[in-house]
Design a protein around this motif. Structure first.
Motif, PDB file in Angstrom:
ATOM      1  N   PRO A   1      87.622  -0.128 123.464  1.00 27.33           N
ATOM      2  CA  PRO A   1      87.557  -1.127 124.535  1.00 27.33           C
ATOM      3  C   PRO A   1      86.183  -1.773 124.723  1.00 27.33           C
ATOM      4  N   THR A   2      85.186  -1.350 123.991  1.00 24.49           N
ATOM      5  CA  THR A   2      83.846  -1.920 124.152  1.00 24.49           C
ATOM      6  C   THR A   2      83.730  -3.224 123.364  1.00 24.49           C
ATOM      7  N   ASP A   3      82.683  -3.991 123.634  1.00 23.59           N
ATOM      8  CA  ASP A   3      82.445  -5.231 122.904  1.00 23.59           C
ATOM      9  C   ASP A   3      82.217  -4.953 121.420  1.00 23.59           C
ATOM     10  N   PHE A   4      81.507  -3.881 121.116  1.00 23.07           N
ATOM     11  CA  PHE A   4      81.273  -3.505 119.721  1.00 23.07           C
ATOM     12  C   PHE A   4      82.592  -3.196 119.022  1.00 23.07           C
ATOM     13  N   GLY A   5      83.456  -2.439 119.690  1.00 25.49           N
ATOM     14  CA  GLY A   5      84.761  -2.100 119.119  1.00 25.49           C
ATOM     15  C   GLY A   5      85.613  -3.323 118.869  1.00 25.49           C
ATOM     16  N   GLN A   6      85.586  -4.270 119.792  1.00 23.49           N
ATOM     17  CA  GLN A   6      86.344  -5.508 119.610  1.00 23.49           C
ATOM     18  C   GLN A   6      85.779  -6.326 118.449  1.00 23.49           C
ATOM     19  N   GLY A   7      84.465  -6.321 118.301  1.00 25.50           N
ATOM     20  CA  GLY A   7      83.840  -7.028 117.182  1.00 25.50           C
ATOM     21  C   GLY A   7      84.238  -6.427 115.848  1.00 25.50           C
TER      22      GLY A   7
ATOM     23  N   LEU B   1      86.981  -4.704 115.284  1.00 28.64           N
ATOM     24  CA  LEU B   1      88.398  -5.017 115.108  1.00 28.64           C
ATOM     25  C   LEU B   1      88.577  -6.433 114.571  1.00 28.64           C
ATOM     26  N   ASN B   2      87.846  -7.394 115.130  1.00 30.92           N
ATOM     27  CA  ASN B   2      87.952  -8.778 114.656  1.00 30.92           C
ATOM     28  C   ASN B   2      87.465  -8.916 113.216  1.00 30.92           C
ATOM     29  N   ALA B   3      86.385  -8.230 112.873  1.00 34.23           N
ATOM     30  CA  ALA B   3      85.856  -8.295 111.510  1.00 34.23           C
ATOM     31  C   ALA B   3      86.847  -7.706 110.510  1.00 34.23           C
ATOM     32  N   VAL B   4      87.444  -6.579 110.851  1.00 35.40           N
ATOM     33  CA  VAL B   4      88.423  -5.951 109.958  1.00 35.40           C
ATOM     34  C   VAL B   4      89.660  -6.833 109.832  1.00 35.40           C
ATOM     35  N   ALA B   5      90.095  -7.432 110.932  1.00 34.54           N
ATOM     36  CA  ALA B   5      91.262  -8.313 110.888  1.00 34.54           C
ATOM     37  C   ALA B   5      91.002  -9.524 110.014  1.00 34.54           C
ATOM     38  N   GLN B   6      89.811 -10.116 110.110  1.00 32.03           N
ATOM     39  CA  GLN B   6      89.478 -11.265 109.270  1.00 32.03           C
ATOM     40  C   GLN B   6      89.392 -10.875 107.799  1.00 32.03           C
ATOM     41  N   ALA B   7      88.825  -9.702 107.522  1.00 36.88           N
ATOM     42  CA  ALA B   7      88.737  -9.234 106.137  1.00 36.88           C
ATOM     43  C   ALA B   7      90.131  -8.985 105.563  1.00 36.88           C
ATOM     44  N   ALA B   8      91.002  -8.367 106.341  1.00 42.56           N
ATOM     45  CA  ALA B   8      92.365  -8.105 105.880  1.00 42.56           C
ATOM     46  C   ALA B   8      93.120  -9.411 105.655  1.00 42.56           C
ATOM     47  N   GLN B   9      92.919 -10.376 106.535  1.00 40.89           N
ATOM     48  CA  GLN B   9      93.580 -11.669 106.375  1.00 40.89           C
ATOM     49  C   GLN B   9      93.070 -12.373 105.117  1.00 40.89           C
ATOM     50  N   GLY B  10      91.780 -12.317 104.881  1.00 41.39           N
ATOM     51  CA  GLY B  10      91.222 -12.923 103.684  1.00 41.39           C
ATOM     52  C   GLY B  10      91.734 -12.284 102.412  1.00 41.39           C
ATOM     53  N   ILE B  11      91.857 -10.960 102.413  1.00 44.43           N
ATOM     54  CA  ILE B  11      92.366 -10.251 101.236  1.00 44.43           C
ATOM     55  C   ILE B  11      93.822 -10.593 100.995  1.00 44.43           C
ATOM     56  N   SER B  12      94.612 -10.641 102.069  1.00 46.44           N
ATOM     57  CA  SER B  12      96.035 -10.939 101.900  1.00 46.44           C
ATOM     58  C   SER B  12      96.249 -12.389 101.447  1.00 46.44           C
ATOM     59  N   GLU B  13      95.410 -13.317 101.926  1.00 44.35           N
ATOM     60  CA  GLU B  13      95.527 -14.709 101.477  1.00 44.35           C
ATOM     61  C   GLU B  13      95.066 -14.860 100.037  1.00 44.35           C
TER      62      GLU B  13
END
Length: 71
Positions: free
Chosen positions: A47-53, A55-67
């Motif tokens: 729930p912290t700002d660091f944790g959200q950051g 999460l967003n970085a991992v989500a973007q990396a996963a999206q880039g890999i899948s694309e």
């Protein structure tokens, strides 16, 4: 929130020290304890700002890999 960050830092230090140990010397119970500590750490940091950051970085990396893998 300050207490959560302090506990998260303490758990990060414990995780670092546990992971540095030799793998061959670990019992199954010791491995499960490490997994439990890591899961609690994840719940505290999420729930912290660091944790959200993270999460967003991992989500973007996963999206880039899948694309990149799709034709």
């Amino acid at each position: 929130m300050v207490l959560t960050l302090n506990v998260a830092v303490l758990l990060a230090i414990i995780i670092f020290l546990r992971v540095r140990r030799r793998v061959q010397a670990r019992s199954r119970a010791d491995q499960w304890l490490t997994v439990a500590i890591v899961m609690v750490f994840g719940l505290l940091i999420a729930p912290t700002d660091f944790g959200q950051g993270v999460l967003n970085a991992v989500a973007q990396a996963a999206q880039g890999i899948s694309e990149a893998g799709s034709p």
